[in-house]
Design an enzyme around this catalytic site. Structure first.
Site, PDB file in Angstrom:
ATOM      1  N   THR A  12      45.701  21.079  -7.206  1.00 48.01           N
ATOM      2  CA  THR A  12      46.384  21.752  -5.942  1.00 48.01           C
ATOM      3  C   THR A  12      47.465  22.581  -6.324  1.00 48.01           C
ATOM      4  O   THR A  12      47.488  23.794  -5.557  1.00 48.01           O
ATOM      5  CB  THR A  12      46.548  20.824  -4.947  1.00 48.01           C
ATOM      6  OG1 THR A  12      45.184  20.077  -4.497  1.00 48.01           O
ATOM      7  CG2 THR A  12      46.672  21.379  -3.554  1.00 48.01           C
ATOM      8  N   SER A  54      41.322  18.283 -10.745  1.00 46.05           N
ATOM      9  CA  SER A  54      41.281  17.104 -11.559  1.00 46.05           C
ATOM     10  C   SER A  54      40.167  16.347 -11.563  1.00 46.05           C
ATOM     11  O   SER A  54      40.211  15.431 -12.206  1.00 46.05           O
ATOM     12  CB  SER A  54      42.633  16.557 -11.601  1.00 46.05           C
ATOM     13  OG  SER A  54      42.712  15.612 -10.360  1.00 46.05           O
ATOM     14  N   THR A  85      46.203  15.856  -8.276  1.00 49.03           N
ATOM     15  CA  THR A  85      46.751  14.516  -7.728  1.00 49.03           C
ATOM     16  C   THR A  85      45.454  13.492  -7.837  1.00 49.03           C
ATOM     17  O   THR A  85      45.784  12.403  -8.126  1.00 49.03           O
ATOM     18  CB  THR A  85      47.156  14.400  -6.420  1.00 49.03           C
ATOM     19  OG1 THR A  85      46.257  14.989  -5.498  1.00 49.03           O
ATOM     20  CG2 THR A  85      48.579  15.345  -6.391  1.00 49.03           C
ATOM     21  N   ASP A  86      44.230  13.737  -7.659  1.00 47.60           N
ATOM     22  CA  ASP A  86      43.410  13.024  -7.532  1.00 47.60           C
ATOM     23  C   ASP A  86      42.843  12.116  -8.806  1.00 47.60           C
ATOM     24  O   ASP A  86      42.689  10.764  -8.701  1.00 47.60           O
ATOM     25  CB  ASP A  86      41.904  13.922  -7.367  1.00 47.60           C
ATOM     26  CG  ASP A  86      41.876  14.593  -5.895  1.00 47.60           C
ATOM     27  OD1 ASP A  86      42.596  13.995  -5.199  1.00 47.60           O
ATOM     28  OD2 ASP A  86      40.993  15.147  -5.682  1.00 47.60           O
TER      29      ASP A  86
END
Ligand code: ASP
Length: 326
Positions: A12, A54, A85-86
């Site tokens: 992101t 990700s 972040t995932d």
């Protein structure tokens, strides 16, 4: 001035609206244009080995990141990886096993909002990461929302808020207040030289128990993996109906590890009869206070290093980068 290598991978933080959802579009030099203060923190070089959401991360990407850090290890004082972040917690855990005893900080960061948004956490997270990477700290860590979390202890616990990551069953290593790094957990330099590993066995499967899950789920999972993590309930136990399947998996030489679905406080298999019998019969491995992200990546690393069940057990039970206190 310290020299830091920024390794940009997408996520992101580097995304833009495409008309069909956010997708990574910005390159590291674009990211740095949004944080002019970076120039007063360190000297920076950048590299972009891949540019992905990700969601698409795989063990091959972790080996690529390891290779880049190994090649550049002598040239830089620290490394910052910008990442979605995932799956950041998986990458942070995987790198904790692939790069051990590092005397130079390896920091993962990202953002909940793109860096080009007017309102975003991206600029703070990136600058905090550079500050932490210059702090002379060691080990692999996630820097996010003002927290510094050991690479083996991070978990994404919020999908939208800026404080997206939690340190599970372990204190945050440090906090970043404005420009100051406040250290909570003392350095733990074991005096060993840095080691880089180049192999992972990704034939690992995580099976989450739900009441009534089909018995075949066990045998099917066992067919296509070398290591099976069973996400059990509470402190741990396996329902009676699956014991034959478990016998079969263990006889076939699969490494089976019992974990818990409960996020905090970990497993303790010997408390109830439904667990104690597994300990007695198979000396079954359990995760204790480890995160699931650390468990599955550590298993990939251990299976990549050995095929001997006793050696895999020894590697799994060795504490690395604060992953296991028990
Ligand atoms: N889907 C994005 C990713 O993991 C989410 C994020 O970066 O926050 O790449």
């Amino acid at each position: 001035m310290k020299k830091i290598l920024l390794i940009a991978t997408g996520g992101t933080i580097a995304s833009e609206q495409t008309g069909s959802g956010l997708a990574p579009r910005l390159h590291p030099e674009d990211l740095l244009r949004y944080v002019p203060d970076a120039a007063s923190i360190c000297e920076l070089d950048t590299v972009q080995p891949f540019h992905i959401d990700s969601t698409n991360i795989s063990p091959a990407h972790w080996l690529t990141l390891t290779g880049i850090i190994e090649e550049n290890y002598e040239k830089y004082d620290g490394f910052v990886i910008s990442h979605g972040t995932d799956t950041m917690a998986y990458t942070a855990a995987a790198l904790s096993y692939l790069i051990q005893n590092t005397k130079k900080p390896i920091v993962l960061t990202g953002a909940q909002k793109p860096i080009s948004n007017e309102s975003t956490d991206a600029k703070t997270n990136l600058l905090d990461s550079l500050r932490f990477a210059c702090s002379g700290d060691c080990g692999v860590a996630v820097v996010f929302g003002g927290k510094v979390i050991a690479g083996t202890r991070a978990r994404k616990t919020k999908t939208k808020s800026y404080d997206a990551f939690t340190s599970i069953n372990f204190p945050e290593i440090a906090a970043i207040h404005d420009t100051r790094v406040v250290r909570y957990v003392p350095f733990s330099d074991n005096g060993r030289e840095p080691v880089f590993y180049h192999r992972l066995n990704s034939r690992v499967f995580l099976l989450k128990l739900i009441p009534g899950i089909a018995q075949e789920a066990f045998s099917l999972a066992g067919e296509f993996c070398d290591g099976l993590v069973i996400e059990s309930y509470g402190v741990g136990g396996i329902p009676d109906v699956y014991l034959d399947e478990l016998d079969d998996l263990i006889q076939k030489g699969k490494t089976v590890i019992m974990a818990t679905q409960v996020t905090q406080e970990g497993s303790d298999i010997k408390v109830y009869e439904v667990g104690e019998r597994l300990k007695k019969r198979y000396h079954l491995l359990e995760t204790y206070d480890m995160t699931l992200e650390a468990t599955v990546t550590k298993l990939m690393w251990a299976l990549g290093r050995s095929e001997d069940p006793e050696e895999i057990r020894r590697l799994f039970c060795t504490s690395i980068n604060y992953d296991l206190l028990f």
